[in-house]
Design a protein around this motif. Structure first.
Motif, PDB file in Angstrom:
ATOM      1  N   GLY A 154       1.057   4.424  -2.571  1.00  0.00           N
ATOM      2  CA  GLY A 154       1.043   5.809  -2.100  1.00  0.00           C
ATOM      3  C   GLY A 154       2.212   6.598  -2.677  1.00  0.00           C
ATOM      4  N   HIS A 155       3.398   5.988  -2.685  1.00  0.00           N
ATOM      5  CA  HIS A 155       4.581   6.668  -3.234  1.00  0.00           C
ATOM      6  C   HIS A 155       4.352   7.019  -4.701  1.00  0.00           C
ATOM      7  N   PHE A 214      10.919   1.761   7.149  1.00  0.00           N
ATOM      8  CA  PHE A 214      10.143   0.595   7.638  1.00  0.00           C
ATOM      9  C   PHE A 214      10.303  -0.574   6.656  1.00  0.00           C
ATOM     10  N   HIS A 215      10.271  -0.279   5.379  1.00  0.00           N
ATOM     11  CA  HIS A 215      10.390  -1.344   4.379  1.00  0.00           C
ATOM     12  C   HIS A 215      11.709  -2.087   4.511  1.00  0.00           C
ATOM     13  N   LEU A 268       1.539   7.611  -6.072  1.00  0.00           N
ATOM     14  CA  LEU A 268       0.578   8.716  -6.148  1.00  0.00           C
ATOM     15  C   LEU A 268       1.232  10.061  -5.814  1.00  0.00           C
ATOM     16  N   TYR A 269       2.104  10.097  -4.790  1.00  0.00           N
ATOM     17  CA  TYR A 269       2.796  11.370  -4.493  1.00  0.00           C
ATOM     18  C   TYR A 269       3.545  11.835  -5.739  1.00  0.00           C
ATOM     19  N   ARG A 284       8.605  12.420   2.400  1.00  0.00           N
ATOM     20  CA  ARG A 284       7.560  11.486   2.795  1.00  0.00           C
ATOM     21  C   ARG A 284       7.962  10.034   2.494  1.00  0.00           C
ATOM     22  N   GLN A 337       0.844  -1.208   0.000  1.00  0.00           N
ATOM     23  CA  GLN A 337       0.000   0.000   0.000  1.00  0.00           C
ATOM     24  C   GLN A 337       0.876   1.253   0.000  1.00  0.00           C
ATOM     25  N   ASP A 338       1.980   1.201   0.749  1.00  0.00           N
ATOM     26  CA  ASP A 338       2.920   2.333   0.741  1.00  0.00           C
ATOM     27  C   ASP A 338       3.456   2.589  -0.667  1.00  0.00           C
ATOM     28  N   ARG A 344      -1.534   7.596   6.442  1.00  0.00           N
ATOM     29  CA  ARG A 344      -1.400   6.180   6.807  1.00  0.00           C
ATOM     30  C   ARG A 344      -0.652   5.981   8.122  1.00  0.00           C
ATOM     31  N   ARG A 345       0.040   7.028   8.585  1.00  0.00           N
ATOM     32  CA  ARG A 345       0.805   6.879   9.831  1.00  0.00           C
ATOM     33  C   ARG A 345       0.435   7.960  10.842  1.00  0.00           C
ATOM     34  N   GLU A 385       8.920   6.500   4.982  1.00  0.00           N
ATOM     35  CA  GLU A 385       8.202   5.233   4.920  1.00  0.00           C
ATOM     36  C   GLU A 385       9.106   4.080   4.494  1.00  0.00           C
ATOM     37  N   TYR A 435      -2.465  10.223   2.467  1.00  0.00           N
ATOM     38  CA  TYR A 435      -1.632  11.147   3.243  1.00  0.00           C
ATOM     39  C   TYR A 435      -1.648  10.944   4.758  1.00  0.00           C
TER      40      TYR A 435
END
Lengths: 317, 95
Positions: free
Chosen positions: A80-81, A163-164, A83-84, A156, A76-77, B45-46, A160, B43
């Motif tokens: 999101g990346h 964590f990966h 999309l940014y 951003r 999911q991240d 998620r955390r 994230e 925007y």
């Protein structure tokens, strides 16, 4: 007069860059700078999106619920990346759907690493540890990129990504400390991913066509070889610590330079994969194309629903 | 089938009570309500936020960056609007 104006604008632009003043969407920028950024940011976005696919391969076969939840969060991240980054590309005047179609029609590139298959569960660990580790090396300096929206997206993303990388290293560490079969699975996976991970930094500096200009524009802050060396120096001790062997007979710590010397990368393999002859190039692009086509009715339905709701609200008021 | 693209929205997030909403980025969504839902997923998620504003990007009116010089010049020439412009005699406290 026109030409002189343009030259003055270009001088002023470079002067801002040299003084570390960020460029924002509506500011003047030379066409070549805009084009370079559109190419780089959209390729970066595609890489995040395509990067979901090798991991999606293991969602249904994650060894337990914790691993599955983590893997889903990571995928999911990545979405999101993407999309940014597509949003950042739009600030440059590029059309989002056109850039996505460039990917789906094979006109745009993405990181070649995702054209390698994920054959074992250990690969989920290796992707996090090495692939995301290499991505972090690349992306941390991009947080200071001269183009504001790209730099902000990278801040951003980098938060994230750590964590990966850690969840990947946790998987690899557990396998390396497990049964002989599990350790063997981790080693076999490292053997396959090590060299492609080093290739993620791109061609050697001498062969890199974009580096010099990108550095003058401060889009890029370090050369490919510098970043690759940083990655090797950071990663080799990690492998040592968990008892895995880096598959490079020339790898040796150089007391004089304080860095690891390492063997020659197989550039033929690199260019083959870049040119579309990797294991999964075809599969990845086909999957993306199918996703867009299969999702068309959802986008359509959302539009119709939005229109209906707007009309209903109008009647009420 | 229509090829109509979802409109672009600007997303503003309040990170905690007591702070104002701050621009976080943008996204595409079919309408405002879906934009808020998408903004939550993209925007926050955390736990980055406790409140979201979305504004359709076409509705944002912005000053022209190439006019920034003359636009903000009036402020530059009025140093007397800052407390440091004034000299305070030695020994004066609480000022």
């Amino acid at each position: 007069m026109e030409k002189e104006n343009l030259e003055a604008l270009d001088r002023n632009f470079q002067d801002k860059i040299d003084r570390e003043i960020r460029i924002e969407p509506k500011d003047y920028m030379p066409d070549a700078y805009r084009k370079t950024l559109i190419r780089q940011i959209s390729q970066h976005a595609h890489s995040e999106i395509v990067g979901q696919l090798p991991e999606a391969n293991w969602v249904t076969r994650a060894p337990n619920l914790r691993r599955k939840a983590v893997l889903l969060a990571k995928i999911q991240d990545e979405a999101g990346h993407g999309l940014y980054l597509y949003s950042a590309v739009e600030t440059l005047g590029a059309d989002r759907e056109d850039t996505i179609d460039d990917l789906n029609e094979g006109r745009a590139k993405y990181s070649s690493i995702f054209n390698y298959p994920t054959l074992s569960w250990a690969d989920m660990g290796m992707v996090g540890w090495l692939v995301d580790g290499a991505a972090i090396m690349n992306q941390v300096p991009l947080c200071r990129c001269s183009y504001g929206p790209y730099a902000r997206a990278m801040v951003r993303v980098c938060k994230e990504e750590s964590f990966h990388q850690r969840q990947g290293f946790e998987i690899v560490t557990q396998l390396a400390n497990g049964t002989p079969e599990q350790k063997e699975m981790a080693q076999e996976s490292l053997n396959r991913w090590w060299w492609p991970a080093l290739m993620m930094f791109g061609p050697n500096d001498a062969d890199s066509t974009h580096t010099a200009q990108s550095m003058a524009w401060k889009i890029k802050r370090n050369t490919n070889d510098e970043l690759r060396q940083m990655f090797v120096d950071a990663t080799v001790p990690q492998a040592d610590l968990i008892g895995l062997k880096i598959p490079d007979k020339d790898l040796k710590f150089n007391e004089e330079t304080g860095h690891y010397d390492f063997g020659e990368i197989d550039w033929d393999e690199f260019w083959q994969v870049v040119k579309g002859y990797g294991h999964c190039n075809n599969e990845r692009v086909t999957a993306r194309k199918k996703a867009k086509e299969d999702g068309a009715w959802v986008r359509e339905a959302a539009n119709v629903y939005a229109e209906k709701r707007a009309q209903r609200n109008k009647k009420v008021s | 089938m229509s090829k109509k693209e979802w409109p672009l929205w600007e997303v503003f997030i309040r990170s905690k009570q007591g702070l104002s909403h701050k621009h976080a980025g943008s996204l595409r969504a079919a309408d405002a309500e879906m934009a808020v839902n998408n903004a939550r997923d993209v925007y926050t998620r955390r736990s980055e936020g406790i409140s979201i504003w979305v504004v359709e990007s076409v509705n944002v009116v912005a000053s022209d960056p190439s006019e920034a010089g003359p636009m903000f010049e009036p402020a530059n020439s009025k140093a007397y609007r800052h407390p440091t412009f004034y000299e305070v005699p030695e020994g004066i406290k609480h000022m």
